[in-house]
Scaffold this motif. Structure first.
Motif, mmCIF file in Angstrom:
data_model
loop_
_atom_site.group_PDB
_atom_site.id
_atom_site.type_symbol
_atom_site.label_atom_id
_atom_site.label_comp_id
_atom_site.label_asym_id
_atom_site.label_seq_id
_atom_site.Cartn_x
_atom_site.Cartn_y
_atom_site.Cartn_z
ATOM 1 N N ALA A 203 0.410 -1.032 0.005
ATOM 2 C CA ALA A 203 0.645 -0.209 -0.299
ATOM 3 C C ALA A 203 0.642 1.055 0.283
ATOM 4 N N ALA A 204 1.808 1.708 0.620
ATOM 5 C CA ALA A 204 3.208 1.943 0.424
ATOM 6 C C ALA A 204 3.447 2.194 -0.750
ATOM 7 N N ALA A 205 3.688 1.112 -1.473
ATOM 8 C CA ALA A 205 4.353 1.455 -2.636
ATOM 9 C C ALA A 205 3.494 1.794 -3.790
ATOM 10 N N TYR A 206 2.332 1.329 -3.296
ATOM 11 C CA TYR A 206 1.373 2.392 -4.679
ATOM 12 C C TYR A 206 1.461 3.554 -4.441
ATOM 13 N N ALA A 207 0.803 3.781 -2.786
ATOM 14 C CA ALA A 207 1.089 5.522 -2.923
ATOM 15 C C ALA A 207 1.952 5.987 -3.465
ATOM 16 N N ARG A 208 3.175 5.836 -3.176
ATOM 17 C CA ARG A 208 4.025 6.707 -3.789
ATOM 18 C C ARG A 208 4.297 6.413 -5.370
ATOM 19 N N THR B 148 -7.729 -4.490 -4.086
ATOM 20 C CA THR B 148 -7.100 -4.847 -5.328
ATOM 21 C C THR B 148 -6.688 -4.358 -5.875
ATOM 22 N N LEU B 149 -6.294 -2.722 -6.127
ATOM 23 C CA LEU B 149 -5.535 -1.910 -6.742
ATOM 24 C C LEU B 149 -3.815 -1.994 -6.599
ATOM 25 N N ARG B 150 -3.870 -2.015 -5.304
ATOM 26 C CA ARG B 150 -2.786 -1.659 -4.047
ATOM 27 C C ARG B 150 -2.488 -2.346 -3.830
ATOM 28 N N LEU B 151 -2.478 -3.945 -3.859
ATOM 29 C CA LEU B 151 -1.930 -5.153 -3.889
ATOM 30 C C LEU B 151 -1.118 -5.481 -5.523
ATOM 31 N N GLY B 152 -2.335 -5.811 -6.515
ATOM 32 C CA GLY B 152 -1.865 -5.832 -7.965
ATOM 33 C C GLY B 152 -0.642 -4.482 -8.383
ATOM 34 N N ASP B 153 -0.766 -3.486 -7.575
ATOM 35 C CA ASP B 153 0.062 -2.631 -8.491
ATOM 36 C C ASP B 153 0.844 -1.769 -7.391
ATOM 37 N N GLY B 154 0.769 -2.539 -6.425
ATOM 38 C CA GLY B 154 1.774 -2.320 -4.798
ATOM 39 C C GLY B 154 3.530 -2.895 -5.324
ATOM 40 N N THR B 155 4.191 -3.753 -4.764
ATOM 41 C CA THR B 155 5.483 -4.420 -5.215
ATOM 42 C C THR B 155 5.148 -5.138 -5.221
ATOM 43 N N GLN C 270 11.111 1.100 7.411
ATOM 44 C CA GLN C 270 10.248 2.511 7.055
ATOM 45 C C GLN C 270 9.727 1.963 5.852
ATOM 46 N N ASP C 271 10.053 1.218 4.751
ATOM 47 C CA ASP C 271 9.220 1.007 3.985
ATOM 48 C C ASP C 271 7.624 1.167 3.756
ATOM 49 N N ALA C 272 7.331 -0.035 4.608
ATOM 50 C CA ALA C 272 6.269 -0.381 5.322
ATOM 51 C C ALA C 272 4.936 0.731 5.678
ATOM 52 N N ASP C 273 6.101 1.770 6.672
ATOM 53 C CA ASP C 273 5.138 2.705 7.551
ATOM 54 C C ASP C 273 4.447 3.871 7.202
ATOM 55 N N TRP C 274 3.167 3.737 7.159
ATOM 56 C CA TRP C 274 2.156 4.557 7.137
ATOM 57 C C TRP C 274 2.442 5.550 6.979
ATOM 58 N N PRO C 275 1.805 6.903 6.742
ATOM 59 C CA PRO C 275 1.858 8.613 7.547
ATOM 60 C C PRO C 275 0.173 8.013 8.466
ATOM 61 N N LEU C 276 0.582 9.482 9.208
ATOM 62 C CA LEU C 276 -0.273 9.786 10.149
ATOM 63 C C LEU C 276 -1.327 10.613 9.279
ATOM 64 N N TRP C 277 -2.924 10.685 9.684
ATOM 65 C CA TRP C 277 -3.713 11.755 9.766
ATOM 66 C C TRP C 277 -5.337 11.796 10.470
ATOM 67 N N GLU C 278 -4.452 12.935 10.076
ATOM 68 C CA GLU C 278 -6.171 13.913 11.424
ATOM 69 C C GLU C 278 -7.235 13.932 11.065
ATOM 70 N N ASP D 133 -2.220 6.732 1.623
ATOM 71 C CA ASP D 133 -3.050 7.887 1.301
ATOM 72 C C ASP D 133 -4.925 8.378 1.151
ATOM 73 N N ALA D 134 -5.051 9.204 1.092
ATOM 74 C CA ALA D 134 -6.147 9.978 0.856
ATOM 75 C C ALA D 134 -7.583 8.828 1.233
ATOM 76 N N GLU D 135 -7.433 7.627 -0.353
ATOM 77 C CA GLU D 135 -8.220 7.491 -0.197
ATOM 78 C C GLU D 135 -8.920 6.545 0.749
ATOM 79 N N LEU D 136 -7.030 5.729 1.292
ATOM 80 C CA LEU D 136 -7.386 4.777 2.523
ATOM 81 C C LEU D 136 -8.372 5.473 3.768
ATOM 82 N N ALA D 137 -7.228 6.419 3.869
ATOM 83 C CA ALA D 137 -7.390 7.375 5.313
ATOM 84 C C ALA D 137 -8.993 7.302 5.334
ATOM 85 N N LEU D 138 -9.852 7.968 4.340
ATOM 86 C CA LEU D 138 -10.836 7.939 4.483
ATOM 87 C C LEU D 138 -11.684 7.091 5.108
ATOM 88 N N ARG D 139 -11.468 6.101 4.023
ATOM 89 C CA ARG D 139 -12.282 4.951 4.506
ATOM 90 C C ARG D 139 -11.803 4.592 6.320
#
Lengths: 327, 230, 97
Positions: free
Chosen positions: A302-307, B134-141, C4-12, C33-39
Motif C-alpha cells: 500500500a505504501a508503494a502504491y501511494a508512492r 486489489t489496486l494496491r496489492l496488484g500495483d504495489g510491490t 521504513q517502507d511499510a510505515d504509513w503516515p499519520l492523518w487527522e 493514502d487519502a482514499e484509504l485514510a477516508l475509509r
C-alpha cells in the motif's frame, strides 16, 4: 499534531494541574510526566490489542448467531480502542510503529490478565463481566486524566465499553439459568477469572511504585486498593443475582468499614505471570508478532502504491487530500 | 408478506448461506489482520454480512436451527465463500469476486426483497473496499503483485457458479475485468468455467473439503448442548 | 519486522456529526493514502452512526499555534472587550438590539 520542544515552563504546567485543566500536546511538560504517560498509554493500547485474542478464540464457535454478532462487534471495538490509544500516545512524540516494536520485543507490557486462556464459552461471559468490569472501574477516572488526548480517548472508550460488560453479564445469566452443564460452565469460569480480575488493579498501594507521583500529576485519580475495593463491592451483589459463587471464603460484609472484606491475593502468581510465566504469554505475543510480520508485505504494497500514485499524478494526489465524502 | 414470497426459498437460503459463511471466514481474521485499521474494516464487513444472513435465514426458518443444525450437504452457499482465507491477497480477491456479484444480485432483488435495498448499500461498500485493495496489492510491490495474481488465478474456477445459469455473466465480468486490469493483473483466459466439479456445486449442496471443518468448528458447541438457550 | 517502507503516515480525522454542525476533530489514524485514510476513518470513527461526513488531513500538513501562555497569539484578544455585545449599555425597554 505531535509535540514540539517549547521552552521549559514548569510554572504554567503546575498552574494547569492545580486548576484541574488539561495539559495539551504542545505544552511544556516534565520529561518524567511524558515518559509516565507514554508507558501507561502504550500499555493500555497494547492491552486492547492483545486482549482481542482470548475472546476472538471463541468467535468461530459462538453458539448462536446473536452471540456471534455481539462478540465480533466487541473484539472489533477492542481494535478500535487500541487505535484511539495509539493515537493519543503519538501526540507525545512516539510513533505507533515504535510502540508496536516495543511490544513485540517485550520492552513494553500489556495487562497480565490476557495471559490466561479462555477454556470454555463461559469465559467470554466472565471476561465481559469481571475483566471489563475491572477495566471500566479503572478507566472511568481516567476520563478526567490531566493529559487531554488521553482523557478524550478514554471518554470515547468508556462510552463504547458500556455494552461490553453488560453483554458479558447477560451471557453468564443465560448460562446460570440454563442447563446443569451450562451452570457448571459459568461457575467454573467465574472461579478461574475472579482472582486474576482483582490483580488487574495492580499491587497493593504500599508496594505500588508509581502511584503517588501519578496521583500528584492527576494522571491517576484513585489508588489501586481504592479501586479494587470499589470493584469488589460492586461485584458481590451482582454475583448473587447470577446465583454464582465468588471463589473467596473470606468474602464478607464489614459493617465497620462499610465495605466487603476479601481474602489475600496471591501476589506471587501475579508477579510470575508478569515475568512471563503465565499460561499464554508466549502464545499471545507470538500471534501478535506473526500477524505483524505476515502483514508487512501488505503494508509495504500500500505504501508503494501511494508512492507510485504521487509520482504519476501529482496534481490529482494533491486534490484528493481535501476531498470530503459522505459516510 | 406477499412481496417476500416473490423470492423463492432456495434463493433466500442460498443468499443467506453465502452471507453466513463469508462472514464466518472474515471473522477468522480477528487478531490476525495485517494492520490494525484492517481489523476494524474486516470486522465491519463480517458484521454486515452476518446481519444479512440473520434476516435471510429468518425468512426461511429459525436462524440458529438453520446455521447450527444442518449437515454440510444441506448448505446452499456458493463454494467461493467457503474457500479458506489464505493470505490477505486471497481474502481480497475473494471479496472482489463475491461482492461485485452480491451487489448486482441484491440490486436485482431490491424491488422484491425489503432487505436488499439496505444490503445493496452495505455491499457497495464491501466492493469498494475490495477494489481499492486489489489496486494496491496488484500495483504495489513485486511480491504483492505475484501473490495477488496467484489468488486471481486460484479463485477463478469458483466464479463459474456466480456467472452460470441465472447468474450475471456480462456485468460481473466487465466490472471484475476492469478492476483487475487497472491493478495490472492478468485476467484468466476465457469466461469463468461452468463445467468443472469445483464450480457449480454449492447451490446443489456439493461443497469443498475445508467446508466440513468450518461447520465442525462453527456447530460443535451448539450441538453439544441440545435444546440449550444461549 | 517491517522496515521504513511499510510505515504509513499519520492523518487527522474530522467528523461532521450531523447536517448543520461543523466538522470536529475526532482523532488520528494511519493510512498509506487519502482514499484509504477516508475509509479507515469511516470504519473507525463512525461505527455507531456518529457522522454524516468525514475529512482527513495529513498530520504533517497542519500548522499549529503554540498554546503557551506567553504566546502573543491570544493575549491581545482578551482585552478587547468592546468586540462583545455585553460591552455596551442599552437603556431598559429597548428591544430587538
Amino acid at each position: 499534531m505531535t509535540a514540539t520542544d517549547p521552552d521549559p515552563d514548569p510554572d504554567t504546567f503546575e498552574r494547569t494541574l492545580a486548576a484541574d485543566e488539561r495539559v495539551e500536546p504542545r505544552d511544556w511538560m516534565p520529561d518524567a510526566y511524558r515518559a509516565t504517560l507514554v508507558r501507561q498509554i502504550a500499555q493500555h493500547a497494547h492491552s486492547e490489542i492483545i486482549g482481542m485474542q482470548p475472546e476472538a478464540n471463541w468467535i468461530t464457535r459462538a453458539p448462536s448467531l446473536r452471540r456471534k454478532a455481539i462478540l465480533i462487534a466487541k473484539v472489533q471495538d477492542e481494535a478500535g480502542h487500541g487505535l484511539y490509544l495509539y493515537g493519543a500516545a503519538e501526540t507525545l512524540g512516539v510513533a505507533r510503529e515504535e510502540l508496536l516494536d516495543a511490544l513485540h520485543e517485550g520492552r513494553q507490557r500489556y495487562s497480565s490478565i490476557f495471559n490466561y486462556p479462555t477454556l470454555t464459552w463461559a469465559d467470554v461471559g466472565a471476561i465481559g463481566w469481571l475483566v471489563d468490569g475491572a477495566a471500566i472501574t479503572n478507566q472511568v477516572p481516567l476520563c478526567r486524566c490531566s493529559y487531554g488526548p488521553y482523557a478524550r480517548a478514554m471518554v470515547r472508550i468508556c462510552k463504547e465499553e458500556s455494552f461490553h460488560q453488560r453483554q458479558g453479564y447477560e451471557l453468564l445469566l443465560a448460562l446460570a439459568k440454563g442447563t446443569d452443564a451450562q451452570r457448571a460452565m459459568a461457575q467454573d469460569a467465574v472461579d478461574r477469572w475472579w482472582w486474576p480480575s482483582l490483580m488487574m488493579f495492580g499491587p497493593p498501594d504500599a508496594e505500588s511504585p508509581h502511584t503517588r507521583q501519578s496521583m500528584a500529576w492527576k494522571i491517576k485519580r484513585h489508588s489501586n486498593d481504592e479501586l479494587r475495593q470499589r470493584f469488589v463491592d460492586i461485584c458481590v451483589p451482582q454475583a448473587e443475582t447470577l446465583g454464582l459463587t465468588l471463589p473467596d471464603p473470606a468474602l464478607r460484609w464489614n459493617e465497620e468499614r462499610g465495605h466487603f472484606d476479601h481474602g489475600p491475593i496471591d501476589w506471587a502468581e501475579f508477579k510470575a505471570v508478569l515475568r512471563g510465566a503465565g499460561p499464554c504469554n508466549e502464545q499471545r505475543i507470538g500471534q501478535r508478532r506473526r500477524a505483524h510480520a505476515e502483514g508487512a508485505w501488505v503494508r509495504e504494497a500500500a505504501a508503494a502504491y501511494a508512492r507510485k500514485q504521487r509520482d504519476r499524478r501529482p496534481a490529482d494526489a494533491r486534490r484528493e487530500q481535501g476531498r470530503e465524502v459522505a459516510a | 408478506m406477499s412481496r417476500e414470497a416473490a423470492v423463492d426459498r432456495d434463493e433466500l437460503l442460498g443468499l443467506g448461506d453465502d452471507a453466513l459463511i463469508l462472514s464466518h471466514r472474515l471473522a477468522e481474521w480477528a487478531g490476525h489482520a495485517p494492520v490494525l485499521e484492517e481489523e476494524v474494516a474486516l470486522a465491519n464487513i463480517a458484521l454486515d454480512l452476518l446481519g444479512q444472513a440473520r434476516v435471510l435465514l429468518s425468512m426461511v426458518g429459525d436462524e440458529d436451527a438453520l446455521a447450527y443444525r444442518r449437515e454440510e450437504r444441506a448448505f446452499r452457499n456458493v463454494q467461493l465463500v467457503e474457500r479458506p482465507n489464505g493470505d490477505f491477497a486471497h481474502t481480497i480477491v475473494r471479496q472482489l469476486y463475491f461482492s461485485v456479484w452480491q451487489e448486482l444480485r441484491y440490486r436485482q432483488l431490491a424491488p422484491l426483497l425489503p432487505l436488499a435495498a439496505k444490503a445493496v448499500r452495505e455491499t457497495a461498500y464491501h466492493r469498494d473496499h475490495a477494489e481499492h485493495w486489489t489496486l494496491r496489492l496488484g500495483d504495489g510491490t513485486a511480491e504483492s503483485h505475484e501473490r495477488t495474481q496467484r489468488a486471481v488465478d486460484a479463485l477463478w474456477p469458483y466464479t463459474g457458479e456466480l456467472t452460470g445459469p441465472g447468474g450475471l455473466p456480462g456485468e460481473w465480468l466487465a466490472r471484475v475485468t476492469a478492476t483487475l486490469r487497472a491493478a495490472g493483473l492478468t485476467v484468466p483466459a476465457g469466461p469463468p468455467p461452468r463445467t468443472a466439479w469445483a464450480a457449480g456445486g454449492g447451490r446443489q449442496g456439493i461443497h469443498t473439503e475445508p467446508f466440513g471443518r468450518l461447520l465442525a468448528e462453527m456447530q460443535h458447541l451448539h450441538r453439544s448442548h441440545p435444546g440449550a438457550s444461549w | 519486522m517491517s522496515g521504513q517502507d511499510a510505515d504509513w503516515p499519520l492523518w487527522e480525522v474530522f467528523v461532521r456529526g450531523r447536517r448543520g454542525l461543523a466538522h470536529t476533530h475526532a482523532g488520528s489514524l494511519h493510512a498509506p493514502d487519502a482514499e484509504l485514510a477516508l475509509r479507515n476513518a469511516r470504519d473507525l470513527f463512525t461505527r455507531r452512526g456518529e457522522g454524516v461526513s468525514v475529512w482527513v488531513v495529513p498530520a504533517a500538513a497542519i500548522t499549529a499555534s503554540s498554546p503557551d501562555e506567553k504566546d502573543p497569539f491570544f493575549a491581545p484578544a482578551a482585552d478587547k472587550t468592546y468586540r462583545h455585545p455585553t460591552f455596551y449599555t442599552i437603556p431598559d425597554g429597548v428591544r430587538h438590539l
